[in-house]
Write a protein that holds these residues in place. Structure first.
Motif, PDB file in Angstrom:
ATOM      1  N   PHE A  28      22.211  39.982  44.441  1.00 20.39           N
ATOM      2  CA  PHE A  28      21.331  39.441  43.247  1.00 20.39           C
ATOM      3  C   PHE A  28      22.322  38.635  42.370  1.00 20.39           C
ATOM      4  O   PHE A  28      21.782  37.686  41.924  1.00 20.39           O
ATOM      5  CB  PHE A  28      20.388  40.593  42.554  1.00 20.39           C
ATOM      6  N   ALA A  29      23.448  39.522  42.008  1.00 17.58           N
ATOM      7  CA  ALA A  29      24.246  38.768  41.182  1.00 17.58           C
ATOM      8  C   ALA A  29      25.507  39.405  41.208  1.00 17.58           C
ATOM      9  O   ALA A  29      25.610  40.493  41.586  1.00 17.58           O
ATOM     10  CB  ALA A  29      23.695  38.930  39.765  1.00 17.58           C
ATOM     11  N   ILE A  30      26.656  38.654  40.868  1.00 19.88           N
ATOM     12  CA  ILE A  30      27.972  38.993  40.952  1.00 19.88           C
ATOM     13  C   ILE A  30      28.437  38.939  39.557  1.00 19.88           C
ATOM     14  O   ILE A  30      28.779  37.843  39.130  1.00 19.88           O
ATOM     15  CB  ILE A  30      29.099  38.279  41.863  1.00 19.88           C
ATOM     16  N   ASN A  31      28.859  39.879  38.733  1.00 18.73           N
ATOM     17  CA  ASN A  31      29.293  39.729  37.237  1.00 18.73           C
ATOM     18  C   ASN A  31      30.693  39.734  37.223  1.00 18.73           C
ATOM     19  O   ASN A  31      31.198  38.811  37.764  1.00 18.73           O
ATOM     20  CB  ASN A  31      28.416  40.867  36.662  1.00 18.73           C
ATOM     21  N   ASP A  32      31.258  40.642  36.444  1.00 20.15           N
ATOM     22  CA  ASP A  32      32.762  40.574  36.257  1.00 20.15           C
ATOM     23  C   ASP A  32      33.600  40.674  37.569  1.00 20.15           C
ATOM     24  O   ASP A  32      33.188  41.443  38.453  1.00 20.15           O
ATOM     25  CB  ASP A  32      33.191  41.695  35.396  1.00 20.15           C
ATOM     26  N   MET A  33      34.637  40.027  37.620  1.00 14.19           N
ATOM     27  CA  MET A  33      35.505  40.012  38.979  1.00 14.19           C
ATOM     28  C   MET A  33      36.737  40.266  38.498  1.00 14.19           C
ATOM     29  O   MET A  33      37.228  40.025  37.259  1.00 14.19           O
ATOM     30  CB  MET A  33      35.396  38.795  39.811  1.00 14.19           C
ATOM     31  N   ALA A  34      37.683  40.688  39.227  1.00 12.28           N
ATOM     32  CA  ALA A  34      39.012  41.178  38.579  1.00 12.28           C
ATOM     33  C   ALA A  34      40.057  41.334  39.584  1.00 12.28           C
ATOM     34  O   ALA A  34      39.766  41.458  40.923  1.00 12.28           O
ATOM     35  CB  ALA A  34      38.961  42.607  37.900  1.00 12.28           C
ATOM     36  N   TRP A  35      41.206  41.622  39.425  1.00 16.44           N
ATOM     37  CA  TRP A  35      42.381  41.665  40.369  1.00 16.44           C
ATOM     38  C   TRP A  35      43.128  43.036  39.660  1.00 16.44           C
ATOM     39  O   TRP A  35      43.421  43.093  38.474  1.00 16.44           O
ATOM     40  CB  TRP A  35      43.163  40.598  40.214  1.00 16.44           C
TER      41      TRP A  35
END
Length: 119
Positions: A28-35
């Protein structure tokens, strides 16, 4: 949603690498992304994160050297690493905060990619 990190390798001190994390599947949604990264014998640490709106934050150890970016259309995230140091040697992982089609929320992790910086 599944994430796949790539772009790691062996590089000399002062060199550069660009890590990519590609997503697949439907959400439905992809919010914060990180490494994040984990060096041998150490705990995993957050390196950089980016919101869906493009706001970024970095660990002090990589500020001014690393740049996180994302392609919201593809739900991919990237990490440009410049001025690499031996202490940057680690397995790098991408992750994303995902809202599924059933509206449940969770964090998805990709498999890591190894970055080795030689002195």
């Amino acid at each position: 949603v599944q994430l796949q990190a790539s772009g790691g390798g062996l590089v000399q001190v002062g060199g550069s690498l660009r890590l990519s994390c590609t997503s697949s599947g439907v959400a439905f949604a992809i919010n914060d992304m990180a490494w994040s990264r984990q060096a041998p014998g150490k705990q995993r640490e957050l390196v950089a994160e980016i919101t869906s709106g493009g706001s970024t934050s970095y660990a002090d150890s990589v500020k001014g050297r690393f740049t996180i970016s994302r392609n919201n259309f593809k739900s991919d995230v990237y990490l440009q690493m410049n001025g690499l140091l031996p202490e940057d040697t680690a397995v790098y992982y991408c992750n994303a905060s995902v809202v599924t089609l059933t509206r449940s929320v969770g964090t998805v992790w990709g498999r890591g990619t190894l970055v080795t910086v030689s002195s």
